[in-house]
Design a protein around this motif. Sequence first.
Motif, short mmCIF file in Angstrom:
data_model
loop_
_atom_site.label_atom_id
_atom_site.label_comp_id
_atom_site.label_asym_id
_atom_site.label_seq_id
_atom_site.Cartn_x
_atom_site.Cartn_y
_atom_site.Cartn_z
N ALA A 311 38.68 -22.16 64.21
CA ALA A 311 37.24 -22.14 63.89
C ALA A 311 37.00 -22.17 62.38
N ASP A 312 35.78 -22.48 62.01
CA ASP A 312 35.34 -22.40 60.62
C ASP A 312 34.78 -21.00 60.38
N VAL A 313 34.98 -20.46 59.18
CA VAL A 313 34.44 -19.12 58.89
C VAL A 313 32.92 -19.09 58.89
N THR A 317 33.25 -16.84 65.18
CA THR A 317 34.68 -16.88 65.55
C THR A 317 35.55 -16.78 64.30
N GLY A 318 35.14 -17.47 63.23
CA GLY A 318 35.87 -17.42 61.97
C GLY A 318 35.75 -16.08 61.26
N HIS A 319 34.66 -15.36 61.51
CA HIS A 319 34.54 -14.00 60.96
C HIS A 319 35.52 -13.06 61.66
N THR A 320 35.40 -13.01 62.98
CA THR A 320 36.15 -12.01 63.74
C THR A 320 37.63 -12.35 63.87
N TYR A 321 37.95 -13.64 64.04
CA TYR A 321 39.35 -14.00 64.32
C TYR A 321 40.00 -14.82 63.21
N ILE A 322 39.42 -14.75 61.98
CA ILE A 322 40.10 -15.23 60.77
C ILE A 322 39.96 -14.19 59.67
#
Length: 656
Positions: A311-313, A317-322
């Motif tokens: 995902a892109d931040v 999704t990019g917040h939680t899993y990046i």
Amino acid sequence: MSAQIESLLSETRVFAPSAEFVKQANISGMDAYRALVAEAERDFEGYWARLAREQLRWHKPFTKTLDESQAPFFKWFDDGELNASYNCLDRHLQTQPDKTAIIFEADDGKVTKISYRGLTHEVCRLANALRHHGIKKGDRVLIYMPMSIQVVVAMQACARIGATHSVVFGGFSAKSLQERIIDAGATEVITADGQFRGGKEIPLKPVVDEALAMGGCEGVRNVIVYKRSGSPVPMRSPRDKWWDDVVKGQPETCEPEWVNAEHPLFILYTSGSTGKPKGVQHSTGGYLLWASLTMQWVFDHKASDIFWCTADVGWVTGHTYIAYGPLAVGATEVMFEGVPTYPDAGRFWKMIQDHKVNVFYTAPTAIRSLIKAGGDLPKKYDLSSLRILGTVGEPINPEAWMWYHEMVGGGRCPIVDTWWQTETGGHLISPLPGATPTKPGSCTFPLPGIITDIVDETGLSVGRGKGGILVIKRPWPAMIRTIWGDPERYKKSYFPEDFQGKYYLAGDGASTDQDGYYRIMGRIDDVLNVSGHRLGTMEIESALVANTKLVAEAAVVGRPDELTGEAVCAFVVLKGERPVGEEAKRIAKELRDWVGKEIGALAKPKEIRFGDNLPKTRSGKIMRRLLRSIAKGEEIMQDISTLENPAILEQLKQST
């Protein structure tokens, strides 16, 4: 009229995790899952308090777990204090300072790695620079950056000093940016000169300049610009400053700002909303707890794993899993700047091979586009490092699920089909890879402590085996706290009076089968009422895509119909050339008959339009609201600046 949504797809294939996988899993077997569910039911607050104490490092321990006195404005761990950046970085410096935190692969294939120690130093330097600019606890910083190590540094630096960040996806227009800057009251912007996607340079700084020139953004005092592309961009002194210049000479240490667990960690504006942007506000403690737990439960995180969320931040999704979850558990993660089809459709598979990725998490849209681009391509790569596959963003149709399972996972990797939203902060319904027997197209069961139900329009439970409206009956730590600056809209949107303000309304239709497995059937506004029958668009899309001989991708919307109330309108991308004339009519009839056979005559699309592609955002999300306008023959008035392929709209308008 019944408010139940009819679920007409039946799926009988079941895939149990192997005994070997179960043995090593963090949640091992269904008995372990049921034990956690029972603990949450027995002592709801005690369950969450135990997990929060085990998972997070608290500067000041909490004594109160859940405050429901001002429901639906719930508070979790409210008298505790902590810092998100400390929990993601400093806690690992004693045990694994030299472990790689991020492996970044640029669009052109260049790889950069950074350790936990290196990442902490970079975060501290930028945090000190932000403090030097006068940014303090509670101030808002808007981030408009490419996928890079630096975007994670920017988010973590804000968290370190107690500033609330708002990340805007690097494909949004200047107008979208301006609206978000104004709504959040941002006083600082962090951006880059440009970014690379699919071999093309996309400017970012000029978009920021345009947004700030539109008016209403006078509160922005500083713009920090990371040099990514090296292309010349106008720099307005003293407002604009190069990243390298502001961090130069800043200390590598920065004392964290200890904040209340309820302190707003970030505001994230939901994409695709019409009218005023909707700023979803998340807390620090509850959000971080759930990001950490779901990494361990859903992704079965092991210390040796290489984790990759594509995902892109700019999205949740990019917040939680990046940016947060992987760092909270001390993982090594892959970040990627580019697109899955550049320089060819083998890019994802080559990256999995090169970086020996163990856990791979991507969107069904990406999976379907990769099937179309080369369904046999994964065979050319060594994907033996994979042990878990995941999907996110929308329901995955059973045929794409099976391809993912067999072609990418070699038939041996559990698939975690995760259901959640920007508002939920993390996964709520998902298989646990070492416990849950999976069914293609089903997100299976709620995670332990998440109390869900499916109800009719009066809030009454519809019972097992039926469809209706998905609700969450009890608060959970990572839930949205409010809509930034608009608490009334929060109450109206998520805790409507139709349900006595008791339940969180997810906005999705869902059904369960006789075994209690959940299947998401699309947004409630994507539920069609055809001749008194309520049908989920997702099911018709799944039926179309199940025709693997003809169909690569499909999107279904409704349009008003004098006879049936609403008619099914399908937009279809074929595996071959786009048909025209008599050929188009012949294939359309074949597909109608196919849907009739798969689901039933009432689900047959009244109209099928063929296109070379579907209108998608740059993150790959199908813009169904545009398809609804086309189906109704309306002039498109909505903002299409985030569309990857605006020309496709004309093609779909002309299709018959």
